[in-house]
Motif scaffolding. Structure first.
Motif, PDB file in Angstrom:
ATOM      1  N   ASN A 163      15.505 -33.304 -13.320  1.00  0.00           N
ATOM      2  CA  ASN A 163      14.881 -32.137 -12.715  1.00  0.00           C
ATOM      3  C   ASN A 163      14.668 -32.434 -11.240  1.00  0.00           C
ATOM      4  N   GLU A 164      13.929 -31.564 -10.567  1.00  0.00           N
ATOM      5  CA  GLU A 164      13.820 -31.721  -9.123  1.00  0.00           C
ATOM      6  C   GLU A 164      13.042 -32.983  -8.737  1.00  0.00           C
ATOM      7  N   VAL A 169      18.555 -18.423 -17.974  1.00  0.00           N
ATOM      8  CA  VAL A 169      18.672 -19.378 -16.878  1.00  0.00           C
ATOM      9  C   VAL A 169      19.683 -18.830 -15.885  1.00  0.00           C
ATOM     10  N   SER A 170      19.287 -18.771 -14.625  1.00  0.00           N
ATOM     11  CA  SER A 170      20.159 -18.220 -13.596  1.00  0.00           C
ATOM     12  C   SER A 170      21.185 -19.253 -13.158  1.00  0.00           C
ATOM     13  N   ARG A 209      21.264 -20.547 -10.401  1.00  0.00           N
ATOM     14  CA  ARG A 209      20.527 -21.525  -9.593  1.00  0.00           C
ATOM     15  C   ARG A 209      19.804 -22.547 -10.458  1.00  0.00           C
ATOM     16  N   THR A 247      17.208 -21.604 -12.388  1.00  0.00           N
ATOM     17  CA  THR A 247      15.832 -21.126 -12.516  1.00  0.00           C
ATOM     18  C   THR A 247      15.740 -20.121 -13.667  1.00  0.00           C
ATOM     19  N   ASP A 290      13.446 -13.432 -10.529  1.00  0.00           N
ATOM     20  CA  ASP A 290      13.474 -14.880 -10.641  1.00  0.00           C
ATOM     21  C   ASP A 290      12.030 -15.384 -10.630  1.00  0.00           C
ATOM     22  N   LEU A 322      10.849 -18.333 -10.225  1.00  0.00           N
ATOM     23  CA  LEU A 322      10.563 -19.255  -9.125  1.00  0.00           C
ATOM     24  C   LEU A 322      10.248 -18.480  -7.846  1.00  0.00           C
ATOM     25  N   ASP A 323      10.997 -17.405  -7.587  1.00  0.00           N
ATOM     26  CA  ASP A 323      10.721 -16.580  -6.404  1.00  0.00           C
ATOM     27  C   ASP A 323       9.338 -15.945  -6.502  1.00  0.00           C
ATOM     28  N   ARG A 332       6.728 -18.668  -5.786  1.00  0.00           N
ATOM     29  CA  ARG A 332       6.680 -18.974  -4.342  1.00  0.00           C
ATOM     30  C   ARG A 332       6.020 -17.849  -3.564  1.00  0.00           C
TER      31      ARG A 332
END
Length: 277
Positions: A14-15, A46-47, A49, A51, A72, A74-75, A78
């Protein structure tokens, strides 16, 4: 220290991971690992990207087409952080709930047509499941379009349901659970105001109370009767039936109740037979 087998376990980067691998981890790998396309009903995926995306109309990302409306997560997170809103947060997607209710309507309509059933299907939402106003308002608004209603199992839920359905006088409000004189009088007053309220008799004394209270308000009451089935099934509510069940009338009690309301010329008010299968 015994070998736990972790050395041979796969690593899922993961990140935050610094694990290196010659095999590239793809969004499809993530979707398969978490089986998201198996349990999400097309609402989550799951996109490209990597996400999580949500599609409230129920069209999954891979085959949603150019007109699909999605977001999304995650967007969204954020965006919340940019407004100084920190996690955890609850994200509500009203359209998912509305879409699921539509699916329910379509499924039963198809079954009614296939079986040649002469009656009608009408779903009621039990307020006890989730009393949050935001959610109940979505169910009320969408339910009005689908000919759905609500169910109350206590006096507080009855009052909440009456307030929630103000302006939706035709929406059915089915009342289950134990009922005292105050509960039943509230039902009668609501019915006198033009509300579509239907108490379900759980005990014989409730029917006696209803018959005694109705003339005071110059009403011919409408009501249902809950049957206590002798045989039980399986599942979460299996213990609510059978002779030891707390709710409902036995076959002999139902026959006695029919004689009771027929003698008082109230039999035309019987509109429902309720039971747990």
């Amino acid at each position: 220290m015994p070998d736990s087998g972790l050395r041979d376990a796969p690593h899922f980067p993961n990140e935050y991971s610094r694990v290196t691998s010659s095999v590239r981890w793809t969004p499809d790998d993530a979707a398969q690992l978490y089986a998201i396309r198996d349990w999400s009903g097309g609402y989550f995926d799951v996109s490209d990207r990597g996400t999580i995306v949500v599609t409230p109309s129920g069209r999954a990302a891979p085959d949603s087409g150019p007109n699909a409306v999605g977001a999304d997560l995650l967007d969204i997170v954020r965006g919340l952080e940019a407004r100084d809103l920190t996690m955890p947060v609850v994200l509500r997607f009203d359209d998912i709930l509305a879409h699921r209710m539509g699916d329910l309507r379509r499924a039963f309509d198809a079954a009614v047509g296939e079986a040649g059933y002469a009656g009608a299907y009408r779903c009621v939402y039990p307020i006890k499941v989730n009393q949050q106003r935001h959610l109940c308002e979505v169910i009320r608004d969408r339910g009005a379009e689908l000919d759905f209603g609500l169910e109350a199992g206590s006096k507080p839920e009855l009052l909440a349901g009456l307030a929630l359905t103000e302006g939706f006088d035709d929406m059915p409000l089915v009342c289950n659970g134990f009922k005292d004189a105050e509960f039943l009088e509230t039902v009668l007053l609501a019915e006198k105001m033009g509300r579509n309220v239907l108490p379900v008799i759980e005990q014989t004394h409730e029917l006696e109370l209803l018959a005694a209270l109705a003339p005071r308000h110059d009403l011919r009451p409408r009501f249902g009767i809950r049957a206590k089935l002798a045989s039980s099934g399986a599942g979460r509510w299996a213990e609510s039936v059978g002779f030891r069940g707390k709710f409902g009338l036995s076959a002999s009690q139902i026959l006695g109740a029919i004689d009771f309301v027929r003698d008082r010329e109230l039999l035309d008010g019987l509109r429902m037979l309720h039971c747990h299968i």
